[in-house]
Write a protein that holds these residues in place. Sequence first.
Motif, PDB file in Angstrom:
ATOM      1  N   VAL A  75       0.850  -1.190   0.000  1.00  0.00           N
ATOM      2  CA  VAL A  75       0.000   0.000   0.000  1.00  0.00           C
ATOM      3  C   VAL A  75       0.886   1.241   0.000  1.00  0.00           C
ATOM      4  N   GLU A  76       0.579   2.202  -0.886  1.00  0.00           N
ATOM      5  CA  GLU A  76       1.312   3.471  -0.942  1.00  0.00           C
ATOM      6  C   GLU A  76       0.761   4.390   0.155  1.00  0.00           C
ATOM      7  N   THR A  77       1.601   4.719   1.137  1.00  0.00           N
ATOM      8  CA  THR A  77       1.127   5.504   2.289  1.00  0.00           C
ATOM      9  C   THR A  77       1.563   6.957   2.253  1.00  0.00           C
ATOM     10  N   GLY A  78       2.437   7.339   1.328  1.00  0.00           N
ATOM     11  CA  GLY A  78       2.943   8.709   1.288  1.00  0.00           C
ATOM     12  C   GLY A  78       3.955   8.918   2.403  1.00  0.00           C
ATOM     13  N   GLY A  79       4.433  10.116   2.518  1.00  0.00           N
ATOM     14  CA  GLY A  79       5.423  10.430   3.546  1.00  0.00           C
ATOM     15  C   GLY A  79       4.881  11.436   4.522  1.00  0.00           C
ATOM     16  N   PRO A  80       5.732  11.895   5.428  1.00  0.00           N
ATOM     17  CA  PRO A  80       5.284  12.893   6.397  1.00  0.00           C
ATOM     18  C   PRO A  80       5.028  14.236   5.711  1.00  0.00           C
ATOM     19  N   ALA A  81       4.218  15.047   6.341  1.00  0.00           N
ATOM     20  CA  ALA A  81       3.936  16.386   5.816  1.00  0.00           C
ATOM     21  C   ALA A  81       5.222  17.211   5.835  1.00  0.00           C
ATOM     22  N   PRO A  82       5.387  18.123   4.869  1.00  0.00           N
ATOM     23  CA  PRO A  82       6.584  18.960   4.852  1.00  0.00           C
ATOM     24  C   PRO A  82       6.678  19.826   6.118  1.00  0.00           C
ATOM     25  N   PHE A  83       7.897  20.144   6.495  1.00  0.00           N
ATOM     26  CA  PHE A  83       8.144  20.996   7.661  1.00  0.00           C
ATOM     27  C   PHE A  83       7.727  22.420   7.315  1.00  0.00           C
ATOM     28  N   SER A  84       6.969  23.071   8.196  1.00  0.00           N
ATOM     29  CA  SER A  84       6.420  24.393   7.897  1.00  0.00           C
ATOM     30  C   SER A  84       6.885  25.449   8.907  1.00  0.00           C
ATOM     31  N   LYS A  85       6.583  26.709   8.588  1.00  0.00           N
ATOM     32  CA  LYS A  85       6.874  27.803   9.525  1.00  0.00           C
ATOM     33  C   LYS A  85       6.082  27.616  10.819  1.00  0.00           C
ATOM     34  N   GLY A  86       4.871  27.089  10.698  1.00  0.00           N
ATOM     35  CA  GLY A  86       4.059  26.816  11.878  1.00  0.00           C
ATOM     36  C   GLY A  86       4.706  25.771  12.772  1.00  0.00           C
ATOM     37  N   ASP A  87       5.311  24.758  12.149  1.00  0.00           N
ATOM     38  CA  ASP A  87       6.035  23.736  12.918  1.00  0.00           C
ATOM     39  C   ASP A  87       7.204  24.370  13.668  1.00  0.00           C
ATOM     40  N   ARG A  88       7.932  25.234  12.986  1.00  0.00           N
ATOM     41  CA  ARG A  88       9.074  25.921  13.606  1.00  0.00           C
ATOM     42  C   ARG A  88       8.616  26.721  14.819  1.00  0.00           C
ATOM     43  N   GLN A  89       7.515  27.464  14.677  1.00  0.00           N
ATOM     44  CA  GLN A  89       6.999  28.268  15.783  1.00  0.00           C
ATOM     45  C   GLN A  89       6.489  27.390  16.920  1.00  0.00           C
ATOM     46  N   ALA A  90       5.816  26.299  16.568  1.00  0.00           N
ATOM     47  CA  ALA A  90       5.322  25.371  17.595  1.00  0.00           C
ATOM     48  C   ALA A  90       6.488  24.773  18.375  1.00  0.00           C
ATOM     49  N   PHE A  91       7.585  24.444  17.680  1.00  0.00           N
ATOM     50  CA  PHE A  91       8.751  23.904  18.364  1.00  0.00           C
ATOM     51  C   PHE A  91       9.349  24.945  19.314  1.00  0.00           C
ATOM     52  N   ALA A  92       9.541  26.156  18.827  1.00  0.00           N
ATOM     53  CA  ALA A  92      10.129  27.216  19.664  1.00  0.00           C
ATOM     54  C   ALA A  92       9.276  27.461  20.906  1.00  0.00           C
ATOM     55  N   ASN A  93       7.961  27.499  20.735  1.00  0.00           N
ATOM     56  CA  ASN A  93       7.060  27.722  21.868  1.00  0.00           C
ATOM     57  C   ASN A  93       7.129  26.574  22.873  1.00  0.00           C
ATOM     58  N   GLN A  94       7.103  25.336  22.375  1.00  0.00           N
ATOM     59  CA  GLN A  94       7.153  24.168  23.261  1.00  0.00           C
ATOM     60  C   GLN A  94       8.493  24.116  24.002  1.00  0.00           C
ATOM     61  N   LEU A  95       9.582  24.411  23.314  1.00  0.00           N
ATOM     62  CA  LEU A  95      10.897  24.421  23.956  1.00  0.00           C
ATOM     63  C   LEU A  95      10.938  25.478  25.062  1.00  0.00           C
ATOM     64  N   ASP A  96      10.460  26.674  24.782  1.00  0.00           N
ATOM     65  CA  ASP A  96      10.448  27.732  25.796  1.00  0.00           C
ATOM     66  C   ASP A  96       9.612  27.327  27.006  1.00  0.00           C
ATOM     67  N   ARG A  97       8.442  26.733  26.766  1.00  0.00           N
ATOM     68  CA  ARG A  97       7.592  26.274  27.886  1.00  0.00           C
ATOM     69  C   ARG A  97       8.329  25.213  28.709  1.00  0.00           C
ATOM     70  N   TRP A  98       8.937  24.259  28.006  1.00  0.00           N
ATOM     71  CA  TRP A  98       9.643  23.183  28.711  1.00  0.00           C
ATOM     72  C   TRP A  98      10.794  23.734  29.545  1.00  0.00           C
ATOM     73  N   LEU A  99      11.584  24.617  28.953  1.00  0.00           N
ATOM     74  CA  LEU A  99      12.717  25.207  29.681  1.00  0.00           C
ATOM     75  C   LEU A  99      12.242  25.987  30.907  1.00  0.00           C
ATOM     76  N   ALA A 100      11.153  26.731  30.768  1.00  0.00           N
ATOM     77  CA  ALA A 100      10.618  27.493  31.907  1.00  0.00           C
ATOM     78  C   ALA A 100      10.109  26.563  33.004  1.00  0.00           C
ATOM     79  N   GLN A 101       9.461  25.466  32.626  1.00  0.00           N
ATOM     80  CA  GLN A 101       8.916  24.530  33.611  1.00  0.00           C
ATOM     81  C   GLN A 101      10.008  23.741  34.318  1.00  0.00           C
ATOM     82  N   HIS A 102      11.143  23.559  33.679  1.00  0.00           N
ATOM     83  CA  HIS A 102      12.196  22.722  34.249  1.00  0.00           C
ATOM     84  C   HIS A 102      13.384  23.520  34.760  1.00  0.00           C
ATOM     85  N   GLY A 103      13.139  24.798  34.992  1.00  0.00           N
ATOM     86  CA  GLY A 103      14.125  25.628  35.673  1.00  0.00           C
ATOM     87  C   GLY A 103      15.368  25.951  34.897  1.00  0.00           C
ATOM     88  N   ALA A 104      15.282  25.919  33.593  1.00  0.00           N
ATOM     89  CA  ALA A 104      16.474  26.256  32.799  1.00  0.00           C
ATOM     90  C   ALA A 104      16.461  27.730  32.438  1.00  0.00           C
TER      91      ALA A 104
END
Length: 149
Positions: free
Chosen positions: A120-149
């Motif tokens: 079965v042809e399943t395709g690949g993952p969705a391309p990396f987007s600007k929204g993904d980049r922003q979501a990563f930056a936001n999640q990293l900042d939240r994680w760092l703040a929660q874990h005292g970094a």
Amino acid sequence: MQIWVDADACPRVIKEILYRAAKRVQVTLTLVANQPMQTPPSPYIKTLQVPPGFDVADNRIVELLHPGDLVITADIPLAADVIEKGGFVIDPKGNLIDEENARERLSIRDFMSDLRDSGVETGGPAPFSKGDRQAFANQLDRWLAQHGA
């Protein structure tokens, strides 16, 4: 606490966000890959080159990981191993992976692999987007703040 990066498949833009964060919060960032890497000069940014081979970088990350460390990876089996060892995982699209959703992702991954193996042809993952980049930056900042970094 330190941050580990499964660097072979990590998008460059995510690495750049991580470089800035490591300098800003003064936390050690180690990129693990089986090829040489160029990084900006910083006492907080390190690279670890491992020999080529299937899961060599993943296994080295798990071996060196301490409970409470953060790992950046899209590799679900690696994420499951990190969580089992007491670490935390954020994927490059900004998703925090925990014990529950890691199991779910492993099941989906295995199901999709079975489909591909049956032709079965399943395709690949969705391309990396600007929204993904922003979501990563936001999640990293939240994680760092929660874990005292």
